[in-house]
Design an enzyme around this catalytic site. Structure first.
Site, mmCIF file in Angstrom:
data_model
loop_
_atom_site.group_PDB
_atom_site.id
_atom_site.type_symbol
_atom_site.label_atom_id
_atom_site.label_comp_id
_atom_site.label_asym_id
_atom_site.label_seq_id
_atom_site.Cartn_x
_atom_site.Cartn_y
_atom_site.Cartn_z
ATOM 1 N N LYS A 1 0.819 -1.240 0.000
ATOM 2 C CA LYS A 1 0.000 0.000 0.000
ATOM 3 C C LYS A 1 0.842 1.275 0.000
ATOM 4 O O LYS A 1 0.752 2.101 0.922
ATOM 5 C CB LYS A 1 -0.936 0.014 1.219
ATOM 6 C CG LYS A 1 -1.872 -1.173 1.325
ATOM 7 C CD LYS A 1 -2.876 -0.988 2.449
ATOM 8 C CE LYS A 1 -3.912 -2.082 2.531
ATOM 9 N NZ LYS A 1 -3.420 -3.386 3.009
ATOM 10 N N ARG B 1 -16.018 -15.247 3.547
ATOM 11 C CA ARG B 1 -16.256 -16.259 4.586
ATOM 12 C C ARG B 1 -17.104 -17.381 4.016
ATOM 13 O O ARG B 1 -17.971 -17.133 3.172
ATOM 14 C CB ARG B 1 -17.003 -15.636 5.783
ATOM 15 C CG ARG B 1 -16.167 -14.636 6.588
ATOM 16 C CD ARG B 1 -14.988 -15.303 7.287
ATOM 17 N NE ARG B 1 -14.166 -14.384 8.052
ATOM 18 C CZ ARG B 1 -13.049 -13.787 7.605
ATOM 19 N NH1 ARG B 1 -12.642 -14.006 6.365
ATOM 20 N NH2 ARG B 1 -12.355 -12.997 8.382
ATOM 21 N N GLY C 1 -8.096 -15.022 4.195
ATOM 22 C CA GLY C 1 -7.103 -15.247 5.247
ATOM 23 C C GLY C 1 -7.530 -16.345 6.185
ATOM 24 O O GLY C 1 -7.398 -17.538 5.896
ATOM 25 N N ARG C 2 -8.100 -15.949 7.322
ATOM 26 C CA ARG C 2 -8.399 -16.899 8.400
ATOM 27 C C ARG C 2 -9.271 -18.103 8.028
ATOM 28 O O ARG C 2 -9.041 -19.181 8.592
ATOM 29 C CB ARG C 2 -8.970 -16.125 9.595
ATOM 30 C CG ARG C 2 -7.888 -15.317 10.295
ATOM 31 C CD ARG C 2 -8.451 -14.188 11.120
ATOM 32 N NE ARG C 2 -9.045 -13.158 10.280
ATOM 33 C CZ ARG C 2 -9.620 -12.061 10.746
ATOM 34 N NH1 ARG C 2 -9.683 -11.845 12.045
ATOM 35 N NH2 ARG C 2 -10.114 -11.164 9.914
ATOM 36 N N HIS D 1 2.156 4.983 -0.494
ATOM 37 C CA HIS D 1 1.492 6.296 -0.495
ATOM 38 C C HIS D 1 2.537 7.335 -0.099
ATOM 39 O O HIS D 1 2.891 7.459 1.070
ATOM 40 C CB HIS D 1 0.332 6.278 0.526
ATOM 41 C CG HIS D 1 -0.535 7.491 0.497
ATOM 42 N ND1 HIS D 1 -1.668 7.620 1.264
ATOM 43 C CD2 HIS D 1 -0.446 8.644 -0.209
ATOM 44 C CE1 HIS D 1 -2.240 8.787 1.031
ATOM 45 N NE2 HIS D 1 -1.511 9.433 0.146
ATOM 46 N N ILE E 1 5.131 10.890 -2.088
ATOM 47 C CA ILE E 1 5.191 11.779 -3.245
ATOM 48 C C ILE E 1 5.504 10.940 -4.493
ATOM 49 O O ILE E 1 6.125 9.862 -4.388
ATOM 50 C CB ILE E 1 6.236 12.906 -3.059
ATOM 51 C CG1 ILE E 1 7.644 12.325 -2.852
ATOM 52 C CG2 ILE E 1 5.838 13.821 -1.909
ATOM 53 C CD1 ILE E 1 8.740 13.371 -2.892
ATOM 54 N N GLN F 1 -14.609 -9.190 10.332
ATOM 55 C CA GLN F 1 -15.085 -8.706 9.035
ATOM 56 C C GLN F 1 -16.587 -8.460 9.116
ATOM 57 O O GLN F 1 -17.323 -9.266 9.673
ATOM 58 C CB GLN F 1 -14.786 -9.722 7.925
ATOM 59 C CG GLN F 1 -13.297 -9.925 7.643
ATOM 60 C CD GLN F 1 -12.700 -8.831 6.770
ATOM 61 O OE1 GLN F 1 -13.281 -7.758 6.586
ATOM 62 N NE2 GLN F 1 -11.506 -9.072 6.257
HETATM 63 O O1 C5P Z 1 -8.523 -13.279 7.647
HETATM 64 P P1 C5P Z 1 -9.278 -12.495 6.618
HETATM 65 O O2 C5P Z 1 -9.921 -13.364 5.554
HETATM 66 O O3 C5P Z 1 -10.241 -11.511 7.219
HETATM 67 O O4 C5P Z 1 -8.121 -11.683 5.879
HETATM 68 C C1 C5P Z 1 -8.396 -10.730 4.890
HETATM 69 C C2 C5P Z 1 -7.117 -10.093 4.420
HETATM 70 O O5 C5P Z 1 -7.442 -9.023 3.551
HETATM 71 C C3 C5P Z 1 -6.238 -9.494 5.523
HETATM 72 O O6 C5P Z 1 -4.876 -9.628 5.095
HETATM 73 C C4 C5P Z 1 -6.669 -8.046 5.551
HETATM 74 O O7 C5P Z 1 -5.657 -7.201 6.020
HETATM 75 C C5 C5P Z 1 -6.944 -7.804 4.071
HETATM 76 N N1 C5P Z 1 -7.829 -6.678 3.773
HETATM 77 C C6 C5P Z 1 -9.126 -6.580 4.262
HETATM 78 N N2 C5P Z 1 -9.912 -5.513 3.934
HETATM 79 C C7 C5P Z 1 -9.428 -4.545 3.157
HETATM 80 C C8 C5P Z 1 -8.133 -4.624 2.641
HETATM 81 C C9 C5P Z 1 -7.353 -5.721 2.973
HETATM 82 O O8 C5P Z 1 -9.574 -7.475 4.979
HETATM 83 N N3 C5P Z 1 -10.211 -3.551 2.800
#
Ligand code: C5P
Length: 234
Positions: free
Chosen positions: A63, A183, A212-213, A65, A67, A192
């Site tokens: 990410k 999910r 992720g999880r 961000h 100049i 989330q």
């Molecule tokens: O574990 P989980 O499925 O929630 O992981 C989602 C991944 O996506 C994490 O690495 C999280 O930082 C990333 N992410 C997010 N929402 C965003 C941008 C990135 O959940 N808007």
């Protein structure tokens, strides 16, 4: 169009990451993985080279961000790591995103895909209005930033699967939507809020889902990954 499932490797060390990735070593197609700031800052660029050498595609989620000149030079460094997707903040302006693209493009004209973060999902309407002094609705801001990224020549945005269809309507079907917040229907939402199942994300037009999880914390991560791929890609 290359649709795929990207596993968010949110681990704090190389050791934990390799222990996780070793579970996938017998798969013919190694999973696409996301490496974020935590792991990159802990282990440095070597972790990226090592995971690439193991045969994984990589979304390097740093990410950027800053100049335009700094982002351009930093992207040129990241480009040498041979990752598949990198990102920056759309809030850095179109000039910064154009500089990012320029820096990322190798002398032979190839480059990783470049996508933009529109608004972080941790920023809510109140913070947008009272802290950042942006008075449009969140949806208007996200769509406007997505259009800026498109005009700057970027390949897509990170967004919620709930926004994927609107982003495609505004910026075209080829403009990538990379969507976290996934999910399983019978899974735990955790922190989330606006979630979708892999199948619903596919129907909504997500190009890549970031998971992720539901995979990393599953009892059997390989089975969870395969389930995700099956639901998303059909
Ligand atoms: O574990 P989980 O499925 O929630 O992981 C989602 C991944 O996506 C994490 O690495 C999280 O930082 C990333 N992410 C997010 N929402 C965003 C941008 C990135 O959940 N808007």
């Amino acid at each position: 169009m290359n649709k795929d499932v990207i596993i968010a490797c949110d681990f704090a060390s190389a050791e934990a990451t390799y222990e996780f990735l070793d579970k996938f070593k017998d798969l013919d197609n190694k999973p696409f993985v996301k490496i974020g700031m935590e792991l990159f800052y802990a282990e440095g660029p070597q972790i990226v080279r090592e995971i690439k050498a193991r045969g994984h595609k990589i979304f390097l989620d740093l990410k950027l961000h800053d100049i335009p000149n700094t982002v351009k030079k930093s992207m040129a460094v990241l480009s040498k790591l041979d990752v598949d997707i990198v990102n920056c903040h759309a809030a850095g302006t179109k000039a910064m995103m154009e500089a990012a693209l320029e820096g990322l493009t190798r002398p032979n004209g190839t480059r990783p895909l470049l996508i933009a973060v529109t608004q972080l999902t941790s920023t809510d309407q109140l913070a947008l209005d009272k802290e950042l002094l942006i008075h449009e609705t969140m949806n208007e801001v996200v769509m406007h930033y997505a259009k800026n990224a498109h005009q700057a020549g970027l390949d897509g945005v990170v967004c919620s699967p709930h926004e994927a269809a609107d982003v495609h309507d505004a910026c075209g079907e080829a403009f990538l939507t990379v969507t976290p917040g996934i999910r399983f229907a019978d899974g735990d939402a955790g922190d989330q809020k606006r979630i979708m199942t892999p199948a619903a994300a596919a129907a909504a037009g997500s190009d890549y889902i970031v998971v992720g999880r539901p995979i990393t914390a599953a009892e059997d991560p390989v089975a969870a990954y395969k389930r995700c791929v099956k639901e998303f890609l059909g």
